[in-house]
Design a protein around this motif. Structure first.
Motif, PDB file in Angstrom:
ATOM      1  N   ARG A  37     -17.540  23.321 -11.270  1.00 31.30           N
ATOM      2  CA  ARG A  37     -17.829  22.218 -10.369  1.00 31.30           C
ATOM      3  C   ARG A  37     -17.053  21.088 -11.317  1.00 31.30           C
ATOM      4  O   ARG A  37     -16.385  20.352 -10.197  1.00 31.30           O
ATOM      5  N   VAL A  38     -16.786  20.928 -12.381  1.00 30.72           N
ATOM      6  CA  VAL A  38     -16.313  19.864 -13.225  1.00 30.72           C
ATOM      7  C   VAL A  38     -14.703  20.277 -12.621  1.00 30.72           C
ATOM      8  O   VAL A  38     -13.954  18.766 -12.426  1.00 30.72           O
ATOM      9  N   ARG A  39     -14.254  21.357 -13.025  1.00 33.25           N
ATOM     10  CA  ARG A  39     -12.708  21.505 -12.728  1.00 33.25           C
ATOM     11  C   ARG A  39     -12.553  21.325 -11.237  1.00 33.25           C
ATOM     12  O   ARG A  39     -11.369  20.540 -10.867  1.00 33.25           O
ATOM     13  N   ALA A  40     -13.330  21.677 -10.342  1.00 30.34           N
ATOM     14  CA  ALA A  40     -13.118  21.430  -8.747  1.00 30.34           C
ATOM     15  C   ALA A  40     -13.056  19.837  -8.570  1.00 30.34           C
ATOM     16  O   ALA A  40     -12.435  19.237  -7.888  1.00 30.34           O
ATOM     17  N   LEU A  41     -13.905  18.974  -9.380  1.00 32.33           N
ATOM     18  CA  LEU A  41     -14.009  17.451  -8.985  1.00 32.33           C
ATOM     19  C   LEU A  41     -12.433  17.062  -9.556  1.00 32.33           C
ATOM     20  O   LEU A  41     -12.125  16.044  -9.015  1.00 32.33           O
ATOM     21  N   GLU A  42     -12.199  17.423 -10.788  1.00 33.16           N
ATOM     22  CA  GLU A  42     -10.871  17.100 -11.214  1.00 33.16           C
ATOM     23  C   GLU A  42      -9.836  17.428 -10.108  1.00 33.16           C
ATOM     24  O   GLU A  42      -9.046  16.630 -10.091  1.00 33.16           O
ATOM     25  N   GLN A  43      -9.617  18.707  -9.907  1.00 32.09           N
ATOM     26  CA  GLN A  43      -8.563  19.025  -8.788  1.00 32.09           C
ATOM     27  C   GLN A  43      -8.541  18.143  -7.751  1.00 32.09           C
ATOM     28  O   GLN A  43      -7.492  18.170  -6.860  1.00 32.09           O
ATOM     29  N   SER A  44      -9.768  18.116  -7.115  1.00 31.66           N
ATOM     30  CA  SER A  44      -9.832  16.948  -5.968  1.00 31.66           C
ATOM     31  C   SER A  44      -9.495  15.861  -5.910  1.00 31.66           C
ATOM     32  O   SER A  44      -9.231  15.056  -5.038  1.00 31.66           O
ATOM     33  N   GLY A  45      -9.332  15.389  -7.247  1.00 31.91           N
ATOM     34  CA  GLY A  45      -9.132  13.956  -7.561  1.00 31.91           C
ATOM     35  C   GLY A  45     -10.384  12.864  -7.548  1.00 31.91           C
ATOM     36  O   GLY A  45     -10.173  11.878  -7.719  1.00 31.91           O
ATOM     37  N   ALA A  46     -11.398  13.441  -7.283  1.00 30.49           N
ATOM     38  CA  ALA A  46     -12.645  12.586  -7.465  1.00 30.49           C
ATOM     39  C   ALA A  46     -12.893  11.933  -9.005  1.00 30.49           C
ATOM     40  O   ALA A  46     -13.284  11.158  -9.188  1.00 30.49           O
ATOM     41  N   ILE A  47     -12.383  12.956  -9.923  1.00 29.01           N
ATOM     42  CA  ILE A  47     -12.352  12.434 -11.237  1.00 29.01           C
ATOM     43  C   ILE A  47     -10.953  12.577 -11.593  1.00 29.01           C
ATOM     44  O   ILE A  47     -10.061  13.304 -11.719  1.00 29.01           O
ATOM     45  N   LYS A  48     -10.490  11.229 -11.593  1.00 32.26           N
ATOM     46  CA  LYS A  48      -8.912  10.961 -12.088  1.00 32.26           C
ATOM     47  C   LYS A  48      -8.499  10.921 -13.465  1.00 32.26           C
ATOM     48  O   LYS A  48      -7.568  11.109 -13.817  1.00 32.26           O
ATOM     49  N   GLY A  49      -9.705  11.066 -14.385  1.00 36.25           N
ATOM     50  CA  GLY A  49      -9.277  11.294 -15.852  1.00 36.25           C
ATOM     51  C   GLY A  49     -10.501  10.838 -16.649  1.00 36.25           C
ATOM     52  O   GLY A  49     -11.406  10.226 -16.325  1.00 36.25           O
ATOM     53  N   TYR A  50      -9.961  10.841 -17.954  1.00 38.53           N
ATOM     54  CA  TYR A  50     -11.029  10.360 -18.942  1.00 38.53           C
ATOM     55  C   TYR A  50     -10.390   9.488 -20.292  1.00 38.53           C
ATOM     56  O   TYR A  50      -9.108   9.673 -20.388  1.00 38.53           O
ATOM     57  N   ARG A  51     -11.176   8.579 -20.366  1.00 34.86           N
ATOM     58  CA  ARG A  51     -10.639   7.480 -21.172  1.00 34.86           C
ATOM     59  C   ARG A  51     -11.574   6.786 -22.078  1.00 34.86           C
ATOM     60  O   ARG A  51     -12.693   6.869 -21.940  1.00 34.86           O
ATOM     61  N   ALA A  52     -11.096   6.221 -23.354  1.00 28.59           N
ATOM     62  CA  ALA A  52     -11.988   5.462 -24.121  1.00 28.59           C
ATOM     63  C   ALA A  52     -12.154   4.026 -23.482  1.00 28.59           C
ATOM     64  O   ALA A  52     -11.228   3.395 -23.322  1.00 28.59           O
ATOM     65  N   HIS A  53     -13.436   3.403 -23.699  1.00 30.68           N
ATOM     66  CA  HIS A  53     -13.474   2.050 -23.586  1.00 30.68           C
ATOM     67  C   HIS A  53     -13.591   1.234 -24.721  1.00 30.68           C
ATOM     68  O   HIS A  53     -14.285   1.523 -25.705  1.00 30.68           O
TER      69      HIS A  53
END
Length: 150
Positions: A37-53
């Protein structure tokens, strides 16, 4: 997107460093389906990336201002040229094109007022097609980096 996807997104917005195992445990799913599911969300663009605040004050960025920009011309070329010029100014941490007047809202961060004044005088005021700049200082962040409502 179903309720489980929304739970995954909510957890990752809260803590993007969760391992798939921790994430699966929090949402009540086994590891393999959670990972898919996480991979599908990443591939769909729902998750654009990860970063530090990052903490701006801890990095010496103690001055925050909002700058409203009105352009002299609103044609396609003027807008494109202005927006491309913003990319070269790292102190502009967010830029939004607005409907109506003013045309843009910029969020600018510098170490202090003199640094902001220099940036304003030397770079912002000389951006292409700028008719008027209006600034206001940020006194306090009340809501910042709030997770998206899912």
């Amino acid at each position: 997107m179903d309720k489980i996807d929304c739970k995954i997104l909510a957890e990752l917005q809260s803590d993007g460093r969760l391992s798939v195992t921790e994430l699966a445990e929090r949402i009540g799913l086994s590891v393999s389906p959670c990972h898919r599911r996480v991979r599908a969300l990443e591939q769909s663009g729902a998750i654009k990336g990860y970063r530090a605040h990052l903490d701006p004050a801890n990095l010496g960025l103690n001055f925050s201002a909002l700058v409203f920009v009105t352009l002299r011309d609103g044609d396609h070329h003027a807008v494109q040229t202005f927006e491309a010029s913003l990319l070269a100014i790292p102190q502009v941490i967010q830029a939004q094109r607005l409907f109506g007047d003013p045309d843009y809202l910029l969020h600018v961060m510098t170490r202090d007022l003199p640094a902001f004044q220099q940036l304003y005088d030397e770079r912002l005021s000389s951006l292409p097609s700028v008719q008027r700049l209006t600034s206001t200082l940020v006194m306090k962040n009340v809501i910042q980096d709030r997770p998206l409502p899912l």
